[in-house]
Write an enzyme that holds these catalytic residues in place. Structure first.
Site, PDB file in Angstrom:
ATOM      1  N   TYR A 125       0.704  -1.184   0.062  1.00 16.93           N
ATOM      2  CA  TYR A 125      -0.055  -0.065  -0.040  1.00 16.93           C
ATOM      3  C   TYR A 125       0.988   1.141  -0.148  1.00 16.93           C
ATOM      4  O   TYR A 125       0.208   2.335  -0.007  1.00 16.93           O
ATOM      5  CB  TYR A 125      -0.872   0.046   1.195  1.00 16.93           C
ATOM      6  CG  TYR A 125      -2.377  -0.372   0.942  1.00 16.93           C
ATOM      7  CD1 TYR A 125      -2.553  -1.909   0.496  1.00 16.93           C
ATOM      8  CD2 TYR A 125      -3.285   0.394   0.881  1.00 16.93           C
ATOM      9  CE1 TYR A 125      -3.956  -2.169   0.415  1.00 16.93           C
ATOM     10  CE2 TYR A 125      -4.771   0.151   0.508  1.00 16.93           C
ATOM     11  CZ  TYR A 125      -4.837  -1.339   0.287  1.00 16.93           C
ATOM     12  OH  TYR A 125      -6.024  -1.640  -0.281  1.00 16.93           O
ATOM     13  N   LYS A 172       2.662 -14.591   4.817  1.00 18.45           N
ATOM     14  CA  LYS A 172       3.156 -15.508   3.771  1.00 18.45           C
ATOM     15  C   LYS A 172       4.692 -15.676   3.945  1.00 18.45           C
ATOM     16  O   LYS A 172       5.578 -15.257   2.963  1.00 18.45           O
ATOM     17  CB  LYS A 172       2.779 -14.804   2.296  1.00 18.45           C
ATOM     18  CG  LYS A 172       2.751 -15.789   1.209  1.00 18.45           C
ATOM     19  CD  LYS A 172       1.580 -16.741   1.236  1.00 18.45           C
ATOM     20  CE  LYS A 172       1.872 -17.750   0.081  1.00 18.45           C
ATOM     21  NZ  LYS A 172       0.960 -18.870  -0.017  1.00 18.45           N
ATOM     22  N   ASP A 205      -3.102 -17.605   3.267  1.00 17.20           N
ATOM     23  CA  ASP A 205      -4.011 -18.404   2.444  1.00 17.20           C
ATOM     24  C   ASP A 205      -4.630 -19.601   3.225  1.00 17.20           C
ATOM     25  O   ASP A 205      -5.979 -19.711   3.325  1.00 17.20           O
ATOM     26  CB  ASP A 205      -3.415 -19.306   1.321  1.00 17.20           C
ATOM     27  CG  ASP A 205      -2.134 -19.786   1.349  1.00 17.20           C
ATOM     28  OD1 ASP A 205      -1.377 -19.372   2.527  1.00 17.20           O
ATOM     29  OD2 ASP A 205      -1.406 -20.553   0.624  1.00 17.20           O
ATOM     30  N   ASP A 229      -6.585  -5.672   4.238  1.00 17.09           N
ATOM     31  CA  ASP A 229      -7.628  -5.198   3.506  1.00 17.09           C
ATOM     32  C   ASP A 229      -8.459  -6.379   2.917  1.00 17.09           C
ATOM     33  O   ASP A 229      -9.534  -6.450   3.153  1.00 17.09           O
ATOM     34  CB  ASP A 229      -6.980  -4.333   2.274  1.00 17.09           C
ATOM     35  CG  ASP A 229      -7.831  -3.844   1.377  1.00 17.09           C
ATOM     36  OD1 ASP A 229      -8.870  -3.494   1.775  1.00 17.09           O
ATOM     37  OD2 ASP A 229      -7.526  -3.620   0.330  1.00 17.09           O
TER      38      ASP A 229
END
Ligand code: NAD
Length: 333
Positions: A125, A172, A205, A229
């Site tokens: 972002y 991740k 995930d 988000d």
């Protein structure tokens, strides 16, 4: 005499409808708010030459608290997000999005009570991206120790303050060993300072899958900006959708409260969408101000209106207008 002066940004699209509704309800609760209305967003570019005029930032800096409607950001091209600019300019580093079931709000799940804590200032972002020649593009993901520590600590402090049992960090780090690896390393370090609160980490995930399989396993989630988000919209979907999902952007001194949803341009000016996300953001704002009694009264009024089922917007299975639902809530105050 008003007790508080609060900045109100009506916003774009459905923003004026939902902020008007929230204002009506908050005024009916009688805590003594004087609203300082300032304009921002796509709608004011022609008037001020920018979607974020200086007086908006000045007003929020002066009042320290703001209630904000959604602001439109063009997709792909055009000006950069005013929402992101506001969060960065005012160093509103924590985005807090609680999701919980409300009575009679259609949802696939029961017993969902999660707070998503999203880092608000860095990650992809940061918007540092450029073309590499004509046929490739590059975006830079920034994760710092300082911002990671600040957000994870914020999540643990929130857990403690609200009597919550567990903090889950999403990442991740198996693939992005540097950036997400740093976030995870910091989260593990900070967790040691909070032995009273359980800590776990999950690959993003797998976290998404678990959230839709068994959302009641989760309590506080702490996430870097982009995952935060995405996961906060996912979590809104667990309890009935964007119409009922409130949010807050919190810094050390300043707090800006806003619904999770955007400006939904197709419903602009139709007095149609659900005002609850913005009213509930107002409830978060009252709690931030220490006005717990008024916050509880509004929550009770919302629950009564939901249970009665007569003044509900389309997303809740009704036909009421935004303003009618807000009026029904206000009438109970
Ligand atoms: P959106 O959240 O505006 O709308 C998506 C859909 O969700 C709507 O079409 C509608 O079906 C539903 N929805 C949203 N709010 C609702 C409400 N209050 N009641 C009932 N249903 C509701 O998302 P989008 O269409 O992807 O984005 C539109 C614009 O909003 C974009 O310009 C985007 O950048 C901006 N946006 C702003 C913010 C913000 O100001 N914080 C947040 C998200 C998106």
């Amino acid at each position: 005499m008003s007790k508080y002066t609060i900045t109100l940004i009506p916003g774009d699209g459905i923003g004026p409808d939902v902020t008007n509704a929230a204002r009506k309800v908050l005024d009916a609760a009688g805590v003594g708010i004087e609203w300082e209305v300032v304009e921002a967003g796509e709608a004011v570019i022609e008037k001020y030459g920018t979607p974020l005029p200086d007086q908006v930032l000045e007003s929020i800096r002066r009042n320290k608290v703001a209630l904000k409607g959604p602001l439109t950001t063009p997709v792909g091209t055009g000006f950069r997000s005013v929402n992101v600019a506001l969060r960065k300019e005012l160093d509103l580093y924590a985005n807090v999005r609680p999701v919980r079931n409300l009575p009679r709000v259609p949802s696939r799940y029961e017993n969902v009570d999660i707070v998503v804590v999203r880092e608000n200032t860095e990650d992809l972002y940061a918007g540092i991206e450029h073309m590499v020649g004509k046929n490739a593009a590059e975006s830079i993901k920034i994760i710092t120790r300082e911002a990671s520590e600040r957000i994870v600590r914020f999540a643990f402090e929130l857990a403690r303050k609200e009597g919550r049992r567990k903090v889950t960090a999403g990442h991740k780090a198996n693939i992005m060993k540097c950036t997400d690896g740093l976030f995870l390393e910091v989260a593990r370090e900070v967790a040691k300072d909070y032995p009273d609160i359980e800590f776990e980490d999950r690959i993003i995930d797998a976290l998404c899958m678990k959230l839709v399989q068994s959302p009641s396993d989760f309590d506080v989630l702490v996430l870097p900006n982009l995952y935060g988000d995405i996961v906060s919209d996912l979590c809104a979907g667990l309890v009935g959708g964007l119409g009922v999902a409130p949010g807050a952007n919190i810094g050390d001194e300043i707090a800006v409260f806003e619904p999770v949803h955007g400006s939904a341009p197709k419903y602009a000016g139709m007095d149609k969408v659900d005002p609850l996300a913005t009213i509930l953001s107002g409830v978060m704002m009252l709690k931030h101000l220490g006005e717990f009694e008024a916050a509880d009264r509004i929550l009770k009024a919302i629950e009564e209106v939901l249970v009665e089922g007569k003044h509900l917007t389309y997303d809740l299975g009704g036909t009421a207008k935004t303003s009618e639902m807000a009026a029904a809530i206000a009438a109970r105050l």
